[in-house]
Design a protein around this motif. Structure first.
Motif, PDB file in Angstrom:
ATOM      1  N   PRO A   1       0.808  -1.228   0.000  1.00  0.00           N
ATOM      2  CA  PRO A   1       0.000   0.000   0.000  1.00  0.00           C
ATOM      3  C   PRO A   1       0.836   1.271   0.000  1.00  0.00           C
ATOM      4  O   PRO A   1       0.393   2.290  -0.526  1.00  0.00           O
ATOM      5  N   LEU A   2       2.041   1.214   0.559  1.00  0.00           N
ATOM      6  CA  LEU A   2       2.889   2.400   0.559  1.00  0.00           C
ATOM      7  C   LEU A   2       3.312   2.792  -0.860  1.00  0.00           C
ATOM      8  O   LEU A   2       3.708   3.929  -1.094  1.00  0.00           O
ATOM      9  N   GLY A   3       3.206   1.856  -1.797  1.00  0.00           N
ATOM     10  CA  GLY A   3       3.519   2.192  -3.179  1.00  0.00           C
ATOM     11  C   GLY A   3       2.628   3.274  -3.727  1.00  0.00           C
ATOM     12  O   GLY A   3       3.004   3.975  -4.673  1.00  0.00           O
ATOM     13  N   PHE A   4       1.448   3.446  -3.144  1.00  0.00           N
ATOM     14  CA  PHE A   4       0.553   4.517  -3.586  1.00  0.00           C
ATOM     15  C   PHE A   4       1.219   5.886  -3.455  1.00  0.00           C
ATOM     16  O   PHE A   4       0.911   6.807  -4.214  1.00  0.00           O
ATOM     17  N   PHE A   5       2.147   6.018  -2.508  1.00  0.00           N
ATOM     18  CA  PHE A   5       2.846   7.295  -2.373  1.00  0.00           C
ATOM     19  C   PHE A   5       3.701   7.599  -3.598  1.00  0.00           C
ATOM     20  O   PHE A   5       4.068   8.751  -3.839  1.00  0.00           O
ATOM     21  N   GLY A   6       4.012   6.586  -4.387  1.00  0.00           N
ATOM     22  CA  GLY A   6       4.692   6.837  -5.654  1.00  0.00           C
ATOM     23  C   GLY A   6       3.817   7.626  -6.601  1.00  0.00           C
ATOM     24  O   GLY A   6       4.277   8.518  -7.308  1.00  0.00           O
ATOM     25  N   MET A   7       2.511   7.312  -6.605  1.00  0.00           N
ATOM     26  CA  MET A   7       1.559   8.065  -7.426  1.00  0.00           C
ATOM     27  C   MET A   7       1.423   9.496  -6.902  1.00  0.00           C
ATOM     28  O   MET A   7       1.391  10.449  -7.683  1.00  0.00           O
ATOM     29  N   VAL A   8       1.340   9.631  -5.579  1.00  0.00           N
ATOM     30  CA  VAL A   8       1.248  10.968  -4.984  1.00  0.00           C
ATOM     31  C   VAL A   8       2.453  11.807  -5.394  1.00  0.00           C
ATOM     32  O   VAL A   8       2.315  12.973  -5.784  1.00  0.00           O
ATOM     33  N   HIS A   9       3.628  11.212  -5.328  1.00  0.00           N
ATOM     34  CA  HIS A   9       4.848  11.932  -5.697  1.00  0.00           C
ATOM     35  C   HIS A   9       4.802  12.409  -7.144  1.00  0.00           C
ATOM     36  O   HIS A   9       5.135  13.562  -7.439  1.00  0.00           O
ATOM     37  N   VAL A  10       4.367  11.546  -8.040  1.00  0.00           N
ATOM     38  CA  VAL A  10       4.343  11.886  -9.461  1.00  0.00           C
ATOM     39  C   VAL A  10       3.302  12.964  -9.758  1.00  0.00           C
ATOM     40  O   VAL A  10       3.607  13.982 -10.397  1.00  0.00           O
ATOM     41  N   LEU A  11       2.072  12.780  -9.298  1.00  0.00           N
ATOM     42  CA  LEU A  11       0.999  13.714  -9.651  1.00  0.00           C
ATOM     43  C   LEU A  11       1.196  15.067  -8.976  1.00  0.00           C
ATOM     44  O   LEU A  11       1.036  16.117  -9.618  1.00  0.00           O
ATOM     45  N   GLU A  12       1.549  15.076  -7.696  1.00  0.00           N
ATOM     46  CA  GLU A  12       1.725  16.360  -7.022  1.00  0.00           C
ATOM     47  C   GLU A  12       2.994  17.052  -7.494  1.00  0.00           C
ATOM     48  O   GLU A  12       3.010  18.272  -7.677  1.00  0.00           O
ATOM     49  N   GLY A  13       4.064  16.300  -7.708  1.00  0.00           N
ATOM     50  CA  GLY A  13       5.296  16.914  -8.194  1.00  0.00           C
ATOM     51  C   GLY A  13       5.121  17.504  -9.582  1.00  0.00           C
ATOM     52  O   GLY A  13       5.649  18.583  -9.884  1.00  0.00           O
ATOM     53  N   THR A  14       4.366  16.816 -10.426  1.00  0.00           N
ATOM     54  CA  THR A  14       4.111  17.338 -11.768  1.00  0.00           C
ATOM     55  C   THR A  14       3.265  18.597 -11.701  1.00  0.00           C
ATOM     56  O   THR A  14       3.495  19.554 -12.453  1.00  0.00           O
ATOM     57  N   SER A  15       2.289  18.620 -10.789  1.00  0.00           N
ATOM     58  CA  SER A  15       1.461  19.816 -10.635  1.00  0.00           C
ATOM     59  C   SER A  15       2.308  21.022 -10.248  1.00  0.00           C
ATOM     60  O   SER A  15       2.153  22.112 -10.799  1.00  0.00           O
ATOM     61  N   VAL A  16       3.205  20.831  -9.299  1.00  0.00           N
ATOM     62  CA  VAL A  16       4.046  21.944  -8.862  1.00  0.00           C
ATOM     63  C   VAL A  16       4.929  22.431 -10.012  1.00  0.00           C
ATOM     64  O   VAL A  16       5.105  23.628 -10.230  1.00  0.00           O
ATOM     65  N   ALA A  17       5.481  21.483 -10.769  1.00  0.00           N
ATOM     66  CA  ALA A  17       6.401  21.846 -11.844  1.00  0.00           C
ATOM     67  C   ALA A  17       5.705  22.511 -13.026  1.00  0.00           C
ATOM     68  O   ALA A  17       6.263  23.381 -13.687  1.00  0.00           O
ATOM     69  N   LEU A  18       4.470  22.107 -13.299  1.00  0.00           N
ATOM     70  CA  LEU A  18       3.826  22.512 -14.545  1.00  0.00           C
ATOM     71  C   LEU A  18       2.587  23.377 -14.395  1.00  0.00           C
ATOM     72  O   LEU A  18       2.328  24.241 -15.225  1.00  0.00           O
ATOM     73  N   ALA A  19       1.790  23.136 -13.355  1.00  0.00           N
ATOM     74  CA  ALA A  19       0.431  23.689 -13.338  1.00  0.00           C
ATOM     75  C   ALA A  19       0.394  25.204 -13.470  1.00  0.00           C
ATOM     76  O   ALA A  19      -0.305  25.741 -14.328  1.00  0.00           O
ATOM     77  N   LEU A  20       1.116  25.896 -12.612  1.00  0.00           N
ATOM     78  CA  LEU A  20       1.014  27.350 -12.625  1.00  0.00           C
ATOM     79  C   LEU A  20       1.594  27.948 -13.901  1.00  0.00           C
ATOM     80  O   LEU A  20       1.029  28.872 -14.493  1.00  0.00           O
ATOM     81  N   MET A  21       2.742  27.420 -14.351  1.00  0.00           N
ATOM     82  CA  MET A  21       3.358  27.935 -15.580  1.00  0.00           C
ATOM     83  C   MET A  21       2.499  27.621 -16.798  1.00  0.00           C
ATOM     84  O   MET A  21       2.268  28.477 -17.651  1.00  0.00           O
ATOM     85  N   ALA A  22       2.029  26.383 -16.869  1.00  0.00           N
ATOM     86  CA  ALA A  22       1.248  25.975 -18.033  1.00  0.00           C
ATOM     87  C   ALA A  22      -0.093  26.693 -18.081  1.00  0.00           C
ATOM     88  O   ALA A  22      -0.574  27.042 -19.158  1.00  0.00           O
ATOM     89  N   ALA A  23      -0.698  26.936 -16.919  1.00  0.00           N
ATOM     90  CA  ALA A  23      -2.009  27.591 -16.890  1.00  0.00           C
ATOM     91  C   ALA A  23      -1.944  28.963 -17.540  1.00  0.00           C
ATOM     92  O   ALA A  23      -2.835  29.342 -18.314  1.00  0.00           O
ATOM     93  N   ASP A  24      -0.904  29.727 -17.236  1.00  0.00           N
ATOM     94  CA  ASP A  24      -0.777  31.064 -17.829  1.00  0.00           C
ATOM     95  C   ASP A  24      -0.640  30.981 -19.347  1.00  0.00           C
ATOM     96  O   ASP A  24      -1.256  31.757 -20.088  1.00  0.00           O
ATOM     97  N   GLN A  25       0.172  30.042 -19.806  1.00  0.00           N
ATOM     98  CA  GLN A  25       0.390  29.897 -21.244  1.00  0.00           C
ATOM     99  C   GLN A  25      -0.877  29.435 -21.962  1.00  0.00           C
ATOM    100  O   GLN A  25      -1.222  29.927 -23.034  1.00  0.00           O
ATOM    101  N   ILE A  26      -1.570  28.486 -21.355  1.00  0.00           N
ATOM    102  CA  ILE A  26      -2.799  27.971 -21.966  1.00  0.00           C
ATOM    103  C   ILE A  26      -3.863  29.059 -22.016  1.00  0.00           C
ATOM    104  O   ILE A  26      -4.538  29.255 -23.030  1.00  0.00           O
ATOM    105  N   GLN A  27      -4.018  29.783 -20.911  1.00  0.00           N
ATOM    106  CA  GLN A  27      -5.057  30.813 -20.857  1.00  0.00           C
ATOM    107  C   GLN A  27      -4.798  31.911 -21.871  1.00  0.00           C
ATOM    108  O   GLN A  27      -5.716  32.347 -22.581  1.00  0.00           O
ATOM    109  N   SER A  28      -3.554  32.355 -21.977  1.00  0.00           N
ATOM    110  CA  SER A  28      -3.257  33.420 -22.933  1.00  0.00           C
ATOM    111  C   SER A  28      -3.403  32.935 -24.363  1.00  0.00           C
ATOM    112  O   SER A  28      -3.833  33.688 -25.254  1.00  0.00           O
ATOM    113  N   GLY A  29      -3.066  31.661 -24.589  1.00  0.00           N
ATOM    114  CA  GLY A  29      -3.169  31.125 -25.943  1.00  0.00           C
ATOM    115  C   GLY A  29      -4.600  30.904 -26.397  1.00  0.00           C
ATOM    116  O   GLY A  29      -4.907  31.026 -27.585  1.00  0.00           O
ATOM    117  N   LEU A  30      -5.487  30.590 -25.451  1.00  0.00           N
ATOM    118  CA  LEU A  30      -6.871  30.253 -25.806  1.00  0.00           C
ATOM    119  C   LEU A  30      -7.871  31.338 -25.439  1.00  0.00           C
ATOM    120  O   LEU A  30      -9.051  31.231 -25.768  1.00  0.00           O
TER     121      LEU A  30
END
Length: 228
Positions: A126-155
């Motif tokens: 069950p602790l392997g689920f933290f691998g998913m948490v690491h991937v999804l939350e880490g990706t959000s931090v790396a991409l979400a805020l930067m990508a949101a600005d680019q997507i919003q301005s583009g669309l």
């Protein structure tokens, strides 16, 4: 070296493969289409709606010596409730059919990623689920805020179309700091290895979700023209 730092180091190559997916690179540079963003939100709904059930399943499967994680799991559950509804609201703000998304099936890559998460909890560790948490939350931090600005301005979409992406990016910055503290309390080598294994797998599975999204026409043509 702390276990969290080991986790980051040992999954660095898999993370790089995820971030190199063409649609992610295009979004960061403002090359995005409305269908692609709606497709992203659709698949996000179909995995985010499982976050709370997965957290609850993980908690229920924890062995007694990991009972110290129970409070943290409860906090995660309370913080994650309703995020799937945020996504449906964003879909409406983009002019999409939120109810059709709610009632419709996930894409194959999303279904496989979610199934792997349940299987990890039930069959492996069950602790392997933290691998998913690491991937999804880490990706959000790396991409979400930067990508949101680019997507919003583009669309030229309203702020109401980005409640999930922007809120998740900010929220996951807080979660990542808490996650690091939790991971540094995982001392058993087998538990550590299982979390690293799962994270590496989830990076690949999440990359497949992004690969399944439609590329903007110009970017698709460029990608197809590149030698294999």
């Amino acid at each position: 070296m702390s276990f969290y730092d080991q986790l980051v180091q040992q999954t660095q190559a898999a993370r790089g493969e995820l971030l190199s997916v063409p649609i992610i690179q295009g979004a960061l540079q403002g090359r995005v289409s409305a269908p692609a963003y709606l497709a992203f939100l659709t698949q996000a709904f179909h995995h985010v709606c499982h976050t709370v059930p997965l957290l609850q399943a993980c908690k229920a499967a924890l062995p007694p010596h990991h009972a110290w994680l129970n409070d943290a799991m409860d906090e995660y559950v309370e913080e994650e409730r309703g995020h799937d509804e945020w996504i449906l609201n964003d879909i409406r703000a983009c002019g999409g059919d939120a109810e059709a998304v709610r009632q419709g099936p996930p894409g194959h890559a999303t279904e496989v990623m979610v199934a792997y998460a349940y299987d990890t909890i039930a069959r492996r560790n069950p602790l392997g689920f933290f691998g998913m948490v690491h991937v999804l939350e880490g990706t959000s931090v790396a991409l979400a805020l930067m990508a949101a600005d680019q997507i919003q301005s583009g669309l030229n979409l309203p702020d109401t179309a980005f409640s999930y992406l922007r809120s998740h990016g900010t929220l996951d910055q807080e979660h990542t700091a808490h996650f690091e503290l939790l991971m540094d309390r995982i001392e058993d080598p087998q538990d550590q290895a299982d979390i690293v294994h799962a994270a590496s797998a989830f990076y690949r599975l999440y990359a497949d979700v992004f690969r399944s999204l439609p590329l903007p026409a110009a970017q698709a043509a460029t990608t197809e023209a590149q030698p294999a």
